[in-house]
Design a protein around this motif. Structure first.
Motif, mmCIF file in Angstrom:
data_model
loop_
_atom_site.group_PDB
_atom_site.id
_atom_site.type_symbol
_atom_site.label_atom_id
_atom_site.label_comp_id
_atom_site.label_asym_id
_atom_site.label_seq_id
_atom_site.Cartn_x
_atom_site.Cartn_y
_atom_site.Cartn_z
ATOM 1 N N ARG A 323 75.439 59.590 50.568
ATOM 2 C CA ARG A 323 75.655 60.919 49.987
ATOM 3 C C ARG A 323 74.726 61.160 48.793
ATOM 4 O O ARG A 323 73.529 61.104 48.913
ATOM 5 C CB ARG A 323 77.126 61.096 49.613
ATOM 6 C CG ARG A 323 78.096 60.988 50.796
ATOM 7 C CD ARG A 323 79.516 61.294 50.351
ATOM 8 N NE ARG A 323 80.453 61.156 51.453
ATOM 9 C CZ ARG A 323 81.080 60.007 51.759
ATOM 10 N NH1 ARG A 323 80.887 58.931 51.024
ATOM 11 N NH2 ARG A 323 81.909 59.941 52.781
ATOM 12 N N GLU A 324 75.307 61.430 47.629
ATOM 13 C CA GLU A 324 74.489 61.806 46.469
ATOM 14 C C GLU A 324 73.683 60.647 45.902
ATOM 15 O O GLU A 324 72.772 60.844 45.097
ATOM 16 C CB GLU A 324 75.362 62.409 45.358
ATOM 17 C CG GLU A 324 76.360 61.458 44.737
ATOM 18 C CD GLU A 324 77.655 61.367 45.511
ATOM 19 O OE1 GLU A 324 78.578 60.663 45.057
ATOM 20 O OE2 GLU A 324 77.748 62.018 46.581
ATOM 21 N N THR A 325 74.004 59.404 46.311
ATOM 22 C CA THR A 325 73.220 58.266 45.815
ATOM 23 C C THR A 325 71.995 57.989 46.679
ATOM 24 O O THR A 325 71.202 57.105 46.354
ATOM 25 C CB THR A 325 74.082 56.988 45.759
ATOM 26 O OG1 THR A 325 74.477 56.625 47.086
ATOM 27 C CG2 THR A 325 75.314 57.194 44.894
ATOM 28 N N LEU A 326 71.832 58.733 47.779
ATOM 29 C CA LEU A 326 70.668 58.522 48.635
ATOM 30 C C LEU A 326 69.393 58.884 47.880
ATOM 31 O O LEU A 326 69.285 59.977 47.311
ATOM 32 C CB LEU A 326 70.775 59.356 49.916
ATOM 33 C CG LEU A 326 69.595 59.213 50.889
ATOM 34 C CD1 LEU A 326 69.547 57.803 51.471
ATOM 35 C CD2 LEU A 326 69.699 60.242 52.016
ATOM 36 N N GLY A 327 68.448 57.973 47.882
ATOM 37 C CA GLY A 327 67.176 58.216 47.225
ATOM 38 C C GLY A 327 66.135 58.720 48.206
ATOM 39 O O GLY A 327 66.390 59.621 48.996
ATOM 40 N N LYS A 328 64.975 58.094 48.204
ATOM 41 C CA LYS A 328 63.874 58.533 49.060
ATOM 42 C C LYS A 328 63.975 57.908 50.448
ATOM 43 O O LYS A 328 64.505 56.810 50.622
ATOM 44 C CB LYS A 328 62.537 58.174 48.421
ATOM 45 C CG LYS A 328 62.266 58.913 47.119
ATOM 46 C CD LYS A 328 60.898 58.556 46.574
ATOM 47 C CE LYS A 328 60.596 59.321 45.288
ATOM 48 N NZ LYS A 328 59.259 58.969 44.737
ATOM 49 N N VAL A 329 63.439 58.610 51.437
ATOM 50 C CA VAL A 329 63.386 58.137 52.824
ATOM 51 C C VAL A 329 61.918 58.030 53.214
ATOM 52 O O VAL A 329 61.165 59.010 53.126
ATOM 53 C CB VAL A 329 64.124 59.094 53.779
ATOM 54 C CG1 VAL A 329 63.973 58.630 55.221
ATOM 55 C CG2 VAL A 329 65.599 59.177 53.398
ATOM 56 N N SER A 330 61.510 56.859 53.669
ATOM 57 C CA SER A 330 60.085 56.584 53.881
ATOM 58 C C SER A 330 59.594 56.925 55.281
ATOM 59 O O SER A 330 58.890 56.129 55.907
ATOM 60 C CB SER A 330 59.793 55.107 53.618
ATOM 61 O OG SER A 330 60.397 54.300 54.628
ATOM 62 N N ASP A 331 59.924 58.085 55.808
ATOM 63 C CA ASP A 331 59.397 58.482 57.115
ATOM 64 C C ASP A 331 57.869 58.491 57.076
ATOM 65 O O ASP A 331 57.271 59.059 56.156
ATOM 66 C CB ASP A 331 59.911 59.876 57.481
ATOM 67 C CG ASP A 331 61.337 59.838 57.999
ATOM 68 O OD1 ASP A 331 61.729 58.806 58.564
ATOM 69 O OD2 ASP A 331 62.061 60.827 57.823
ATOM 70 N N GLY A 332 57.246 57.871 58.096
ATOM 71 C CA GLY A 332 55.794 57.894 58.189
ATOM 72 C C GLY A 332 55.078 56.830 57.384
ATOM 73 O O GLY A 332 53.854 56.820 57.326
ATOM 74 N N ARG A 333 55.816 55.903 56.785
ATOM 75 C CA ARG A 333 55.195 54.841 55.989
ATOM 76 C C ARG A 333 55.595 53.477 56.539
ATOM 77 O O ARG A 333 56.720 53.283 56.952
ATOM 78 C CB ARG A 333 55.595 54.963 54.519
ATOM 79 C CG ARG A 333 54.975 56.163 53.822
ATOM 80 C CD ARG A 333 55.544 56.352 52.426
ATOM 81 N NE ARG A 333 54.826 57.385 51.683
ATOM 82 C CZ ARG A 333 55.040 58.688 51.809
ATOM 83 N NH1 ARG A 333 55.957 59.112 52.661
ATOM 84 N NH2 ARG A 333 54.358 59.561 51.106
ATOM 85 N N CYS A 334 54.647 52.547 56.491
ATOM 86 C CA CYS A 334 54.849 51.207 57.049
ATOM 87 C C CYS A 334 55.056 50.208 55.908
ATOM 88 O O CYS A 334 54.480 50.348 54.824
ATOM 89 C CB CYS A 334 53.629 50.810 57.879
ATOM 90 S SG CYS A 334 53.704 49.164 58.624
ATOM 91 N N CYS A 335 55.879 49.189 56.165
ATOM 92 C CA CYS A 335 56.107 48.156 55.152
ATOM 93 C C CYS A 335 55.005 47.108 55.145
ATOM 94 O O CYS A 335 54.889 46.322 54.213
ATOM 95 C CB CYS A 335 57.460 47.474 55.374
ATOM 96 S SG CYS A 335 57.532 46.416 56.840
ATOM 97 N N GLY A 336 54.186 47.064 56.214
ATOM 98 C CA GLY A 336 53.090 46.107 56.275
ATOM 99 C C GLY A 336 53.434 44.773 56.879
ATOM 100 O O GLY A 336 52.648 43.832 56.796
ATOM 101 N N MET A 337 54.591 44.649 57.534
ATOM 102 C CA MET A 337 54.994 43.374 58.106
ATOM 103 C C MET A 337 53.931 42.856 59.080
ATOM 104 O O MET A 337 53.320 41.826 58.864
ATOM 105 C CB MET A 337 56.353 43.522 58.802
ATOM 106 C CG MET A 337 56.818 42.299 59.567
ATOM 107 S SD MET A 337 56.948 40.840 58.516
ATOM 108 C CE MET A 337 57.462 39.609 59.690
ATOM 109 N N GLY A 338 53.721 43.561 60.180
ATOM 110 C CA GLY A 338 52.594 43.259 61.059
ATOM 111 C C GLY A 338 52.666 41.997 61.882
ATOM 112 O O GLY A 338 51.697 41.643 62.545
ATOM 113 N N GLY A 339 53.787 41.265 61.863
ATOM 114 C CA GLY A 339 53.896 40.075 62.700
ATOM 115 C C GLY A 339 52.807 39.064 62.404
ATOM 116 O O GLY A 339 52.656 38.578 61.289
#
Length: 401
Positions: A323-339
């Motif tokens: 709810r109101e504590t939700l911050g940013k949502v990273s749609d379209g961004r990668c964490c860089g894991m990459g296997g």
């Protein structure tokens, strides 16, 4: 004597790159570095040159090309020709196998022994050693594997939507939950029970599943990937073809690709398989959840995994409970894991992670949740001091009220 690569076999009906540049707009490596040679378009052009004139490129150049891809798949969605850099790079890696692919296969296939040992080893590393310096980077990743680092749950189910009606169900845990985080699987089973699904008769806690095979395919290990696929399909059949609840976005993506493989499907069985693969959060229906205010973080951000995030159900659930504590949502961004790219280019992997953390701008005490096991590892290994990174299951308590 200069060693030249063999011609790269093209995939069926492969189209040529149009040089439109749309892949540059979505490629995490290009976004983080602005180096076009790392973008999908350059890989497509280099592969076309290799196919037309193999002697024009050295094997060293091809090996380097094959190592630098995060396998996020964003290029395929953006390309008007439907070209997929991860598929191309997987073929290159299979054609020109290196030590990284071999090592990654051992890491996945022998994870039941290696992962707990690595986790125990990481516990011996001083806390400061995982924050600075190149030797410490591997330790940071190992330290992130420790199950004891989980956040305190701050939401729980108050009133279940008992929609399972006794339907047989199993949990597909994936590598991390199977080898280290059994508590995720336990929570998933408790949720399925609350929702009215039957798990005891199907071997729901351990039906014989192994790795989904997705990460092995990206690493250029197609034979190992096929073996994992066959084992998982056999386990599903032996359990009576039940519903399969999945809580890792990459696993769900990998499992849903099975009908594309020649696995000896019976008539209609591939469709039944796709129908059976369901994101755990998508089964919640009208279940009522309540927040535990004393445990909730001041801000909970959400990282959308590259491989689907449970068809959008994970994010919908996080939105509903935060709810109101939700911050940013990273749609379209990668964490860089990459296997396997963790081995080939760890600096690039962390650079991509840095762009994601810059976006979140998370402060100490805040959390970043996600719905992919691999993303959990990468985020936990690269998180700023005082910021917690966790699977959304970590935020969920299954203790009875």
């Amino acid at each position: 004597m200069t060693r030249h690569p063999a011609p790269l076999p093209a995939s069926p009906d492969e189209k040529q790159c149009m040089l439109c540049g749309r892949c540059l707009e979505v490629c995490p490596l290009f976004r983080a570095t602005k180096r076009e040679e790392l973008a999908p378009r350059s890989k497509f052009l280099l592969a076309q040159r290799l196919e037309a004139e193999p002697a024009a490129l050295s094997a060293t150049a091809v090996d380097k090309l094959a190592s630098l891809c995060l396998a996020c798949g964003r290029c395929e969605a953006a390309c008007p020709q439907g070209k997929c850099a991860p598929a191309l790079v997987a073929r290159l890696r299979a054609k020109h196998p290196g030590w990284q692919g071999w090592f990654w296969r051992q890491w996945i296939e022998k994870g039941a022994a290696l992962w707990p040992a690595a986790s125990a080893l990481s516990a011996l590393a001083p806390a400061g050693l995982t924050r600075e310096g190149k030797p410490a980077r591997a330790l940071a990743g190992l330290k992130a594997l420790r199950p004891g680092a989980a956040i305190a749950p701050w939401v729980r189910a108050k009133d279940f939507d008992v929609r399972g009606e006794g339907r047989p169900a199993v949990v597909f845990p994936g590598c991390l939950a199977r080898n280290l985080r059994q508590d995720w699987t336990d929570k998933a089973l408790a949720l399925l029970a609350g929702l009215g699904y039957a798990t005891a008769s199907t071997g729901g806690s351990d039906p014989g599943f192994t790795c989904c095979g997705c990460t092995l395919g990206h690493a250029g290990q197609p034979a190992a990937q096929a073996e994992m696929q066959r084992r998982n399909l056999a386990a599903w059949r032996a359990a009576g073809r039940p519903l399969v609840a999945v809580f890792c976005a990459t696993c769900r993506c990998g499992l849903r690709s099975y009908p594309d493989a020649d696995l000896g499907w019976a008539p209609g069985e591939a469709t039944a398989w796709l129908d059976a693969i369901q994101p755990l959060s998508g089964l919640f229906g009208d279940t009522v959840f309540e927040t535990l205010p004393d445990a909730a973080p001041p801000r909970a951000h959400y990282h959308t995994p590259c491989h689907g995030a449970g068809g959008g159900h994970d994010l919908a659930w996080v939105r509903a409970v935060a709810r109101e504590t939700l911050g940013k949502v990273s749609d379209g961004r990668c964490c860089g894991m990459g296997g396997v790219m963790q081995l080939a280019a760890p600096d690039l992997s962390r650079r991509v992670a840095g762009t994601l953390w810059d976006f979140f701008a998370a402060r100490p005490g805040e959390q970043v949740l996600t719905g992919c096991s691999g993303c959990v590892l990468q985020l936990a290994a690269t998180a700023p001091q005082g910021v917690a990174a966790a699977h959304w299951l970590d935020a969920l308590s299954t203790a009875k009220t």
